[in-house]
Write an enzyme that holds these catalytic residues in place. Structure first.
Site, PDB file in Angstrom:
ATOM      1  N   SER A   1      -4.122   1.865  10.244  1.00 33.55           N
ATOM      2  CA  SER A   1      -4.575   0.828  11.177  1.00 33.55           C
ATOM      3  C   SER A   1      -5.325  -0.245  10.375  1.00 33.55           C
ATOM      4  O   SER A   1      -4.948  -0.516   9.230  1.00 33.55           O
ATOM      5  CB  SER A   1      -5.442   1.467  12.271  1.00 33.55           C
ATOM      6  OG  SER A   1      -5.837   0.467  13.171  1.00 33.55           O
TER       7      SER A   1
ATOM      8  N   LEU B   1       0.825  -1.221   0.000  1.00 34.84           N
ATOM      9  CA  LEU B   1       0.000   0.000   0.000  1.00 34.84           C
ATOM     10  C   LEU B   1       0.849   1.255   0.000  1.00 34.84           C
ATOM     11  O   LEU B   1       0.503   2.250  -0.638  1.00 34.84           O
ATOM     12  CB  LEU B   1      -0.911  -0.010   1.239  1.00 34.84           C
ATOM     13  CG  LEU B   1      -1.823  -1.225   1.391  1.00 34.84           C
ATOM     14  CD1 LEU B   1      -2.675  -1.099   2.655  1.00 34.84           C
ATOM     15  CD2 LEU B   1      -2.721  -1.384   0.181  1.00 34.84           C
TER      16      LEU B   1
ATOM     17  N   ASN C   1       2.655   4.086   7.461  1.00 34.91           N
ATOM     18  CA  ASN C   1       2.053   2.915   6.832  1.00 34.91           C
ATOM     19  C   ASN C   1       2.753   1.616   7.217  1.00 34.91           C
ATOM     20  O   ASN C   1       2.125   0.560   7.268  1.00 34.91           O
ATOM     21  CB  ASN C   1       2.116   3.138   5.307  1.00 34.91           C
ATOM     22  CG  ASN C   1       2.002   1.855   4.537  1.00 34.91           C
ATOM     23  OD1 ASN C   1       0.920   1.309   4.371  1.00 34.91           O
ATOM     24  ND2 ASN C   1       3.141   1.355   4.063  1.00 34.91           N
TER      25      ASN C   1
ATOM     26  N   TYR D   1      -1.422  -9.268  15.936  1.00 33.79           N
ATOM     27  CA  TYR D   1      -1.570  -8.219  14.919  1.00 33.79           C
ATOM     28  C   TYR D   1      -2.834  -7.384  15.181  1.00 33.79           C
ATOM     29  O   TYR D   1      -2.741  -6.142  15.259  1.00 33.79           O
ATOM     30  CB  TYR D   1      -1.543  -8.840  13.514  1.00 33.79           C
ATOM     31  CG  TYR D   1      -1.848  -7.854  12.415  1.00 33.79           C
ATOM     32  CD1 TYR D   1      -0.977  -6.807  12.115  1.00 33.79           C
ATOM     33  CD2 TYR D   1      -3.025  -7.959  11.667  1.00 33.79           C
ATOM     34  CE1 TYR D   1      -1.272  -5.895  11.104  1.00 33.79           C
ATOM     35  CE2 TYR D   1      -3.314  -7.053  10.654  1.00 33.79           C
ATOM     36  CZ  TYR D   1      -2.441  -6.024  10.380  1.00 33.79           C
ATOM     37  OH  TYR D   1      -2.736  -5.114   9.389  1.00 33.79           O
TER      38      TYR D   1
ATOM     39  N   ASP E   1      14.279   1.832  10.155  1.00 33.09           N
ATOM     40  CA  ASP E   1      13.934   0.515  10.696  1.00 33.09           C
ATOM     41  C   ASP E   1      13.158   0.727  11.990  1.00 33.09           C
ATOM     42  O   ASP E   1      13.726   1.156  13.000  1.00 33.09           O
ATOM     43  CB  ASP E   1      15.209  -0.312  10.954  1.00 33.09           C
ATOM     44  CG  ASP E   1      14.866  -1.696  11.476  1.00 33.09           C
ATOM     45  OD1 ASP E   1      13.666  -1.981  11.714  1.00 33.09           O
ATOM     46  OD2 ASP E   1      15.801  -2.496  11.669  1.00 33.09           O
TER      47      ASP E   1
ATOM     48  N   LYS F   1      -3.092  -3.275  16.136  1.00 33.92           N
ATOM     49  CA  LYS F   1      -3.899  -2.314  15.371  1.00 33.92           C
ATOM     50  C   LYS F   1      -4.915  -1.628  16.293  1.00 33.92           C
ATOM     51  O   LYS F   1      -5.213  -0.447  16.127  1.00 33.92           O
ATOM     52  CB  LYS F   1      -4.593  -3.024  14.196  1.00 33.92           C
ATOM     53  CG  LYS F   1      -3.611  -3.523  13.143  1.00 33.92           C
ATOM     54  CD  LYS F   1      -3.070  -2.393  12.287  1.00 33.92           C
ATOM     55  CE  LYS F   1      -1.616  -2.455  11.997  1.00 33.92           C
ATOM     56  NZ  LYS F   1      -1.090  -1.369  11.178  1.00 33.92           N
TER      57      LYS F   1
HETATM   58  N1  LIG Z   1      -2.964  -5.609   3.209  1.00 32.59           N
HETATM   59  C1  LIG Z   1      -4.060  -5.548   3.949  1.00 32.59           C
HETATM   60  O1  LIG Z   1      -5.029  -6.277   3.721  1.00 32.59           O
HETATM   61  C2  LIG Z   1      -4.134  -4.550   5.074  1.00 32.59           C
HETATM   62  C3  LIG Z   1      -5.389  -4.375   5.704  1.00 32.59           C
HETATM   63  C4  LIG Z   1      -5.479  -3.473   6.751  1.00 32.59           C
HETATM   64  C5  LIG Z   1      -4.375  -2.747   7.144  1.00 32.59           C
HETATM   65  N2  LIG Z   1      -3.164  -2.926   6.524  1.00 32.59           N
HETATM   66  C6  LIG Z   1      -2.035  -2.129   6.991  1.00 32.59           C
HETATM   67  O2  LIG Z   1      -1.445  -1.492   5.876  1.00 32.59           O
HETATM   68  C7  LIG Z   1      -0.077  -1.199   6.147  1.00 32.59           C
HETATM   69  C8  LIG Z   1       0.775  -1.594   4.965  1.00 32.59           C
HETATM   70  O3  LIG Z   1       0.701  -2.985   4.816  1.00 32.59           O
HETATM   71  P1  LIG Z   1       0.728  -3.738   3.412  1.00 32.59           P
HETATM   72  O4  LIG Z   1      -0.503  -4.525   3.329  1.00 32.59           O
HETATM   73  O5  LIG Z   1       1.105  -2.824   2.328  1.00 32.59           O
HETATM   74  O6  LIG Z   1       1.878  -4.805   3.716  1.00 32.59           O
HETATM   75  P2  LIG Z   1       3.360  -4.992   3.127  1.00 32.59           P
HETATM   76  O7  LIG Z   1       3.267  -5.056   1.658  1.00 32.59           O
HETATM   77  O8  LIG Z   1       3.922  -6.114   3.886  1.00 32.59           O
HETATM   78  O9  LIG Z   1       4.072  -3.631   3.538  1.00 32.59           O
HETATM   79  C9  LIG Z   1       4.495  -3.415   4.860  1.00 32.59           C
HETATM   80  C10 LIG Z   1       5.613  -2.433   4.835  1.00 32.59           C
HETATM   81  O10 LIG Z   1       6.073  -2.228   6.171  1.00 32.59           O
HETATM   82  C11 LIG Z   1       7.478  -2.373   6.176  1.00 32.59           C
HETATM   83  N3  LIG Z   1       8.017  -2.774   7.470  1.00 32.59           N
HETATM   84  C12 LIG Z   1       7.805  -3.912   8.155  1.00 32.59           C
HETATM   85  N4  LIG Z   1       8.579  -3.936   9.244  1.00 32.59           N
HETATM   86  C13 LIG Z   1       9.309  -2.789   9.238  1.00 32.59           C
HETATM   87  C14 LIG Z   1      10.298  -2.239  10.077  1.00 32.59           C
HETATM   88  N5  LIG Z   1      10.756  -2.893  11.153  1.00 32.59           N
HETATM   89  N6  LIG Z   1      10.834  -1.033   9.764  1.00 32.59           N
HETATM   90  C15 LIG Z   1      10.416  -0.368   8.667  1.00 32.59           C
HETATM   91  N7  LIG Z   1       9.504  -0.846   7.814  1.00 32.59           N
HETATM   92  C16 LIG Z   1       8.955  -2.048   8.101  1.00 32.59           C
HETATM   93  C17 LIG Z   1       7.747  -3.448   5.137  1.00 32.59           C
HETATM   94  O11 LIG Z   1       9.131  -3.443   4.773  1.00 32.59           O
HETATM   95  P3  LIG Z   1       9.822  -4.797   4.219  1.00 32.59           P
HETATM   96  O12 LIG Z   1       9.357  -4.936   2.792  1.00 32.59           O
HETATM   97  O13 LIG Z   1      11.271  -4.504   4.364  1.00 32.59           O
HETATM   98  O14 LIG Z   1       9.336  -5.913   5.078  1.00 32.59           O
HETATM   99  C18 LIG Z   1       6.833  -2.957   4.037  1.00 32.59           C
HETATM  100  O15 LIG Z   1       7.417  -1.908   3.342  1.00 32.59           O
HETATM  101  C19 LIG Z   1       0.262  -1.949   7.439  1.00 32.59           C
HETATM  102  O16 LIG Z   1       0.276  -1.032   8.514  1.00 32.59           O
HETATM  103  C20 LIG Z   1      -0.891  -2.917   7.598  1.00 32.59           C
HETATM  104  O17 LIG Z   1      -1.124  -3.227   8.940  1.00 32.59           O
HETATM  105  C21 LIG Z   1      -3.025  -3.806   5.493  1.00 32.59           C
END
Ligand SMILES: NC(=O)c1ccc[n+]([C@@H]2O[C@H](COP(=O)([O-])OP(=O)(O)OC[C@H]3O[C@@H](n4cnc5c(N)ncnc54)[C@H](OP(=O)(O)O)[C@@H]3O)[C@@H](O)[C@H]2O)c1
Length: 324
Positions: A163, A34, A110, A196, A84, A200
């Site tokens: 969130s 995202l 994010n 998780y 990080d 959130k």
């Molecule tokens: N996808 C869904 O269905 C969904 C639904 C509701 C909410 N969300 C929320 O949306 C947000 C983005 O998630 P996403 O779905 O896009 O997942 P994603 O593709 O896994 O992206 C997560 C991002 O967070 C980074 N991250 C993880 N640990 C980190 C750390 N220690 N330091 C810095 N960066 C870190 C990851 O980096 P790396 O690539 O290096 O791991 C990645 O860039 C999250 O907060 C998630 O909770 C997602």
């Protein structure tokens, strides 16, 4: 039912006329998912500078190249910075660097982790360190910079915390603990199946606790539910993997569609302050009954009371940045 309706029948939209011309925007976790798609939108919508904040610089550079290729924006619009969230010193260095930017319009928090594997980062269970402690620490460290943005540029800067609706999918039993963070971090007491969603929920409770303290600051702080989206978020998760894959196949938004909810929050006005945005619209009624209850408000207060000494222990005096 709200979840199913949104997933099946609602495609979030970026409000017409949304324009980020001249703005400097920081997006954490923007190498993928995202965050990357939101960064692409910000560039397309005129941002002067978008900072891709990542723990892996190489992955960040790949995202930067991909966004430049698809948007044809000048190279100088996108920067990749190291962040990080599993390291408090990294968060502090990043905030210090960001404080030297000529301006800062949006802090889009994010980055997040979803895992049921217990691991420790900086003395606390990793999900809590990344999704809660570091996320709030970064916001607080940048409050002075965002206030400067108000006084020097007369604009409305935003802190947007990503969130999730899964904040409602936890019993959050740790709320009654005398030391919530120790209970969450102890392998013997940690309920990693709810971890998780609990993280959130903690974000939601903390935004609701902190936003009123920022009400006269000129900063807008809001929170976002992007809906279920096709990203790699559950990559570490070894439980319910099959069920989640089926749900994603049938119901999930693309990461681009989900990212529109992030962009909408970054453009939302004062009406979104302290509030929850779902389907790209402000909608506190979509918060869980617990969050909206008196018990939820008390849990938020207690959580903030216990988080303060942790934050001040990392960065002395940082919680004063949100003194009402
Ligand atoms: N996808 C869904 O269905 C969904 C639904 C509701 C909410 N969300 C929320 O949306 C947000 C983005 O998630 P996403 O779905 O896009 O997942 P994603 O593709 O896994 O992206 C997560 C991002 O967070 C980074 N991250 C993880 N640990 C980190 C750390 N220690 N330091 C810095 N960066 C870190 C990851 O980096 P790396 O690539 O290096 O791991 C990645 O860039 C999250 O907060 C998630 O909770 C997602």
């Amino acid at each position: 039912m709200g979840f199913l309706y949104s997933q099946l029948f609602v495609t979030p939209r970026i409000p017409d006329g949304t324009d980020f011309s001249g703005q400097v925007i920081l997006v954490t976790g923007a190498n993928t998912g995202l965050g990357k798609e939101a960064a692409r939108h910000f560039v397309s919508l005129g941002a002067a500078k978008v900072i891709i904040a990542v723990r892996n610089l190489e992955a960040g550079e790949q995202a930067r190249k991909d966004i430049i290729r698809t948007t044809k924006c000048p190279d100088s619009v996108l920067d990749v910075w190291k962040l990080d969230l599993g390291s408090f010193s990294s968060v502090e260095s990043f905030a210090e660097r960001a404080s030297n930017l000529p301006r800062l319009d949006v802090l889009l928090e994010n980055a997040g982790v979803a895992s049921n594997v217990h691991a420790i980062s900086e003395k606390y269970e990793r999900t809590i360190t990344v999704n809660v402690i570091s996320t709030i620490l970064l916001a607080l460290l940048l409050v002075p910079k965002l206030k400067e943005q108000v006084s020097e540029h007369g604009t409305t800067p935003r802190i947007c915390i990503v969130s999730s609706e899964v904040h409602a999918w936890t019993k959050y039993k740790e709320q009654d603990s005398k030391d919530i963070f120790a209970t969450l971090s102890d392998k013997q007491t940690a309920n990693m199946d709810e971890r998780y969603p609990t993280s959130k929920l903690m974000e939601v409770l903390l935004v609701r606790e902190l936003a009123p303290r920022l009400k006269d600051s000129g900063i807008v702080m809001n929170m976002i539910n992007p809906g279920l989206c096709k990203t790699d978020l559950s990559r570490d998760r070894n439980f319910q993997a099959f069920m989640l894959s089926v749900m994603k196949l049938l119901l999930a938004r693309t990461s681009e569609q989900g990212s529109r909810t992030l962009v909408a929050a970054a453009a939302a006005g004062k009406e979104s302050h302290g509030r929850y945005m779902t389907d790209a619209l402000v909608d506190d009624a979509a918060l869980s009954p617990f969050v909206r209850s008196e018990k939820g408000a008390e849990a938020g207060k207690e959580l903030w009371r216990q988080l303060q000494p942790i934050l001040d222990g990392i960065s002395p005096g940082v919680t004063k940045n949100v003194d009402a």
